[in-house]
Design a protein around this motif. Structure first.
Motif, PDB file in Angstrom:
ATOM      1  N   MET A 146      -6.926   8.688  -5.629  1.00 35.61           N
ATOM      2  CA  MET A 146      -7.717   9.281  -6.710  1.00 35.61           C
ATOM      3  C   MET A 146      -7.794  10.793  -6.530  1.00 35.61           C
ATOM      4  SD  MET A 146     -11.594   8.315  -7.962  1.00 35.61           S
ATOM      5  CE  MET A 146     -12.353   8.764  -6.400  1.00 35.61           C
ATOM      6  N   ASP A 147      -7.948  11.233  -5.294  1.00 39.64           N
ATOM      7  CA  ASP A 147      -7.976  12.667  -5.002  1.00 39.64           C
ATOM      8  C   ASP A 147      -6.626  13.308  -5.289  1.00 39.64           C
ATOM      9  OD1 ASP A 147      -9.243  15.076  -3.655  1.00 39.64           O
ATOM     10  OD2 ASP A 147      -7.522  14.752  -2.353  1.00 39.64           O
ATOM     11  N   ILE A 148      -5.537  12.660  -4.876  1.00 40.60           N
ATOM     12  CA  ILE A 148      -4.200  13.212  -5.096  1.00 40.60           C
ATOM     13  C   ILE A 148      -3.903  13.331  -6.592  1.00 40.60           C
ATOM     14  CG2 ILE A 148      -1.726  12.783  -4.786  1.00 40.60           C
ATOM     15  CD1 ILE A 148      -3.222  13.716  -2.264  1.00 40.60           C
ATOM     16  N   ALA A 149      -4.340  12.348  -7.363  1.00 40.23           N
ATOM     17  CA  ALA A 149      -4.085  12.380  -8.800  1.00 40.23           C
ATOM     18  C   ALA A 149      -4.801  13.546  -9.482  1.00 40.23           C
ATOM     19  CB  ALA A 149      -4.521  11.057  -9.434  1.00 40.23           C
ATOM     20  N   PHE A 150      -5.823  14.104  -8.834  1.00 40.57           N
ATOM     21  CA  PHE A 150      -6.570  15.239  -9.377  1.00 40.57           C
ATOM     22  C   PHE A 150      -5.852  16.568  -9.133  1.00 40.57           C
ATOM     23  CE2 PHE A 150      -9.999  18.456  -9.078  1.00 40.57           C
ATOM     24  CZ  PHE A 150     -10.644  18.239 -10.296  1.00 40.57           C
ATOM     25  N   LEU A 151      -4.896  16.577  -8.216  1.00 41.10           N
ATOM     26  CA  LEU A 151      -4.264  17.835  -7.801  1.00 41.10           C
ATOM     27  C   LEU A 151      -3.522  18.578  -8.913  1.00 41.10           C
ATOM     28  CD1 LEU A 151      -3.130  16.958  -4.194  1.00 41.10           C
ATOM     29  CD2 LEU A 151      -4.572  18.888  -4.866  1.00 41.10           C
ATOM     30  N   PRO A 152      -2.825  17.909  -9.827  1.00 39.28           N
ATOM     31  CA  PRO A 152      -2.197  18.681 -10.913  1.00 39.28           C
ATOM     32  C   PRO A 152      -3.211  19.495 -11.719  1.00 39.28           C
ATOM     33  CG  PRO A 152      -1.219  16.508 -10.797  1.00 39.28           C
ATOM     34  CD  PRO A 152      -2.377  16.501  -9.855  1.00 39.28           C
ATOM     35  N   PHE A 153      -4.395  18.943 -11.927  1.00 37.77           N
ATOM     36  CA  PHE A 153      -5.440  19.699 -12.625  1.00 37.77           C
ATOM     37  C   PHE A 153      -5.876  20.900 -11.795  1.00 37.77           C
ATOM     38  CE2 PHE A 153     -10.023  20.498 -13.139  1.00 37.77           C
ATOM     39  CZ  PHE A 153     -10.028  20.943 -14.453  1.00 37.77           C
ATOM     40  N   ALA A 154      -6.110  20.688 -10.502  1.00 38.32           N
ATOM     41  CA  ALA A 154      -6.536  21.794  -9.624  1.00 38.32           C
ATOM     42  C   ALA A 154      -5.475  22.886  -9.572  1.00 38.32           C
ATOM     43  CB  ALA A 154      -6.831  21.262  -8.226  1.00 38.32           C
ATOM     44  N   VAL A 187       0.845  -1.201   0.000  1.00 44.58           N
ATOM     45  CA  VAL A 187       0.000   0.000   0.000  1.00 44.58           C
ATOM     46  C   VAL A 187       0.876   1.246   0.000  1.00 44.58           C
ATOM     47  CG1 VAL A 187      -1.771   1.280   1.257  1.00 44.58           C
ATOM     48  CG2 VAL A 187      -1.839  -1.221   1.224  1.00 44.58           C
ATOM     49  N   VAL A 188       1.887   1.234   0.851  1.00 45.61           N
ATOM     50  CA  VAL A 188       2.797   2.384   0.952  1.00 45.61           C
ATOM     51  C   VAL A 188       3.572   2.567  -0.346  1.00 45.61           C
ATOM     52  CG1 VAL A 188       4.802   3.301   2.177  1.00 45.61           C
ATOM     53  CG2 VAL A 188       2.966   2.186   3.458  1.00 45.61           C
ATOM     54  N   ALA A 189       4.057   1.463  -0.925  1.00 45.95           N
ATOM     55  CA  ALA A 189       4.828   1.560  -2.166  1.00 45.95           C
ATOM     56  C   ALA A 189       3.974   2.105  -3.309  1.00 45.95           C
ATOM     57  CB  ALA A 189       5.390   0.184  -2.533  1.00 45.95           C
ATOM     58  N   PHE A 190       2.735   1.617  -3.409  1.00 47.53           N
ATOM     59  CA  PHE A 190       1.842   2.099  -4.467  1.00 47.53           C
ATOM     60  C   PHE A 190       1.522   3.582  -4.263  1.00 47.53           C
ATOM     61  CE2 PHE A 190      -2.705   2.344  -6.086  1.00 47.53           C
ATOM     62  CZ  PHE A 190      -2.327   2.465  -7.416  1.00 47.53           C
ATOM     63  N   THR A 191       1.295   3.969  -3.015  1.00 56.90           N
ATOM     64  CA  THR A 191       1.018   5.373  -2.701  1.00 56.90           C
ATOM     65  C   THR A 191       2.208   6.252  -3.060  1.00 56.90           C
ATOM     66  OG1 THR A 191      -0.441   4.697  -0.896  1.00 56.90           O
ATOM     67  CG2 THR A 191       0.359   6.968  -0.859  1.00 56.90           C
ATOM     68  N   ASP A 192       3.418   5.806  -2.720  1.00 59.99           N
ATOM     69  CA  ASP A 192       4.619   6.564  -3.072  1.00 59.99           C
ATOM     70  C   ASP A 192       4.705   6.784  -4.583  1.00 59.99           C
ATOM     71  OD1 ASP A 192       5.330   6.677  -0.426  1.00 59.99           O
ATOM     72  OD2 ASP A 192       6.931   5.198  -0.557  1.00 59.99           O
ATOM     73  N   ALA A 193       4.368   5.752  -5.346  1.00 62.50           N
ATOM     74  CA  ALA A 193       4.451   5.855  -6.804  1.00 62.50           C
ATOM     75  C   ALA A 193       3.451   6.865  -7.350  1.00 62.50           C
ATOM     76  CB  ALA A 193       4.210   4.483  -7.434  1.00 62.50           C
ATOM     77  N   VAL A 194       2.215   6.828  -6.842  1.00 63.79           N
ATOM     78  CA  VAL A 194       1.199   7.773  -7.306  1.00 63.79           C
ATOM     79  C   VAL A 194       1.578   9.197  -6.936  1.00 63.79           C
ATOM     80  CG1 VAL A 194      -1.214   8.475  -7.061  1.00 63.79           C
ATOM     81  CG2 VAL A 194      -0.641   6.052  -7.273  1.00 63.79           C
ATOM     82  N   LEU A 195       2.076   9.399  -5.725  1.00 66.28           N
ATOM     83  CA  LEU A 195       2.492  10.738  -5.309  1.00 66.28           C
ATOM     84  C   LEU A 195       3.650  11.247  -6.157  1.00 66.28           C
ATOM     85  CD1 LEU A 195       2.322  10.316  -1.423  1.00 66.28           C
ATOM     86  CD2 LEU A 195       0.709  11.520  -2.876  1.00 66.28           C
ATOM     87  N   ALA A 196       4.581  10.359  -6.495  1.00 66.19           N
ATOM     88  CA  ALA A 196       5.707  10.763  -7.335  1.00 66.19           C
ATOM     89  C   ALA A 196       5.230  11.203  -8.719  1.00 66.19           C
ATOM     90  CB  ALA A 196       6.704   9.604  -7.462  1.00 66.19           C
ATOM     91  N   ILE A 197       4.270  10.485  -9.276  1.00 67.83           N
ATOM     92  CA  ILE A 197       3.724  10.868 -10.579  1.00 67.83           C
ATOM     93  C   ILE A 197       3.000  12.206 -10.480  1.00 67.83           C
ATOM     94  CG2 ILE A 197       2.026  10.245 -12.346  1.00 67.83           C
ATOM     95  CD1 ILE A 197       2.700   7.292 -11.717  1.00 67.83           C
ATOM     96  N   ALA A 198       2.240  12.395  -9.396  1.00 66.77           N
ATOM     97  CA  ALA A 198       1.469  13.630  -9.231  1.00 66.77           C
ATOM     98  C   ALA A 198       2.389  14.849  -9.168  1.00 66.77           C
ATOM     99  CB  ALA A 198       0.608  13.557  -7.971  1.00 66.77           C
ATOM    100  N   VAL A 199       3.470  14.768  -8.397  1.00 68.41           N
ATOM    101  CA  VAL A 199       4.357  15.933  -8.287  1.00 68.41           C
ATOM    102  C   VAL A 199       5.124  16.164  -9.589  1.00 68.41           C
ATOM    103  CG1 VAL A 199       4.600  15.819  -5.784  1.00 68.41           C
ATOM    104  CG2 VAL A 199       6.224  14.579  -7.217  1.00 68.41           C
ATOM    105  N   THR A 200       5.369  15.101 -10.344  1.00 68.65           N
ATOM    106  CA  THR A 200       6.024  15.266 -11.645  1.00 68.65           C
ATOM    107  C   THR A 200       5.108  15.965 -12.634  1.00 68.65           C
ATOM    108  OG1 THR A 200       7.349  13.264 -11.267  1.00 68.65           O
ATOM    109  CG2 THR A 200       7.174  14.055 -13.528  1.00 68.65           C
ATOM    110  N   LEU A 201       3.832  15.601 -12.610  1.00 68.96           N
ATOM    111  CA  LEU A 201       2.878  16.223 -13.531  1.00 68.96           C
ATOM    112  C   LEU A 201       2.712  17.713 -13.249  1.00 68.96           C
ATOM    113  CD1 LEU A 201       0.106  13.476 -13.737  1.00 68.96           C
ATOM    114  CD2 LEU A 201       1.804  14.068 -15.486  1.00 68.96           C
ATOM    115  N   LEU A 202       2.957  18.122 -12.014  1.00 69.65           N
ATOM    116  CA  LEU A 202       2.803  19.543 -11.677  1.00 69.65           C
ATOM    117  C   LEU A 202       3.680  20.433 -12.551  1.00 69.65           C
ATOM    118  CD1 LEU A 202       2.746  19.477  -7.766  1.00 69.65           C
ATOM    119  CD2 LEU A 202       0.843  20.066  -9.280  1.00 69.65           C
TER     120      LEU A 202
END
Length: 225
Positions: free
Chosen positions: A102-110, A23-38
Motif C-alpha cells: 500500500m505504501d509502495i503504491a503511493f510512491l508515484p503520487f509522492a 507473496v513474492v509474485a504479488f509484490t513483484d506485480a505491484v512494484l512493476a505497476i508502481a514503476v510504470t505509473l512513474l
C-alpha cells in the motif's frame, strides 16, 4: 521458551502458514505497476514550437522519476533477499507485506508532488518530506517483517545462520537511519535532502555479506533478536 515447530500448512495462532512464493509474485506485480505509473506522470510540453526548452524544464520530473524508480528497484531486490530466507508466511507476514505494498503504491503520487514542487519553485520542503516519509515507512515495514520472522525460526529457512541474519537486519536498519536523515535535511534544505536520499541508491545495491553463503558453511538457524 522457543515455539514448537510446526509443519508448513498447519494451523497456528496467526493462521495457516503458506509458501511465500505467491507473496513474492504479488509484490513483484505491484512494484512493476508502481514503476510504470512513474513515467506516466511525466507530461509532454504543451508548446511544440519551443520543444527543447520545454523538455529541459521538465528536469524535476526526470529527477523524481529516476530517484523513485531506482529506490523502488531496491525495494524489489531486497524484498527478494528477505523472502529468499523466509520459507513460510503466516497471516502477520501477509498483513505487513500488504501494508508495505500500500505504501509502495503511493510512491508515484509522492514523486509527482516532488517534481511539481521543484518545477514551480514552491513547497519543495513539504514535497521532499512527503517523498522521504513514504520511503521511510517502507523501511519501517521491511524491518518489521524481518524482525517478526527472525523471532519465529519456524518461518525461516534452516540454512540461514546467525551471521547472515544479522547482516540482512543490519542493512535494513541502515535504511531507516539514512532515509530519515535525508528527510530531515530535506525539511531544511530540499536539494540537500534529495541528494542524501539519492546517495543511498548506489550503496544499497551492494551485496549483503552473508546473504548467499554456501549451504555447507552455514551452521544453523538465525538466533532470535
Amino acid at each position: 521458551m522457543p515455539e514448537p515447530a510446526r509443519t508448513p500448512g498447519t494451523s497456528s495462532p496467526f493462521g495457516i502458514e503458506r509458501n511465500p512464493s505467491r507473496v513474492v509474485a504479488f509484490t513483484d506485480a505491484v512494484l512493476a505497476i508502481a514503476v510504470t505509473l512513474l513515467v506516466l506522470e511525466i507530461r509532454p510540453p504543451q508548446d511544440s514550437r519551443h520543444l527543447l526548452h520545454g523538455l529541459v524544464t521538465l528536469w524535476p520530473s526526470y529527477l523524481a522519476y529516476a530517484v523513485t524508480f531506482m529506490l523502488i528497484g531496491q525495494v524489489w531486490a531486497n524484498h527478494h533477499v528477505m523472502f529468499d530466507q523466509i520459507r513460510t508466511a503466516d497471516r502477520t507476514v501477509l498483513f505487513l507485506n500488504t501494508v508495505l505494498l500500500m505504501d509502495i503504491a503511493f510512491l508515484p503520487f509522492a514523486a509527482s508532488v516532488l517534481a511539481q514542487a521543484f518545477r514551480e519553485g514552491h513547497g519543495e520542503r513539504v514535497a521532499v518530506v512527503l517523498h522521504g516519509l513514504t520511503f521511510e515507512l517502507a523501511a519501517v515495514l521491511f524491518n518489521a517483517i524481518w524482525a517478526y520472522a527472525r523471532r519465529r525460526p519456524r518461518l525461516l529457512v534452516a540454512t540461514l545462520d546467525a551471521a547472515g541474519a544479522r547482516a540482512i537486519g543490519g542493512r535494513f536498519r541502515l535504511a531507516l537511519t539514512w532515509i530519515a536523515a535525508g528527510t530531515l535535511l530535506g525539511a531544511l534544505v530540499p536539494a540537500l535532502g534529495v541528494t542524501v536520499i539519492a546517495a543511498f541508491i548506489p550503496f544499497y545495491w551492494l551485496p549483503i555479506r552473508g546473504e548467499n553463503r554456501p549451504a555447507g558453511a552455514r551452521r544453523g538457524r538465525a538466533d532470535p533478536v
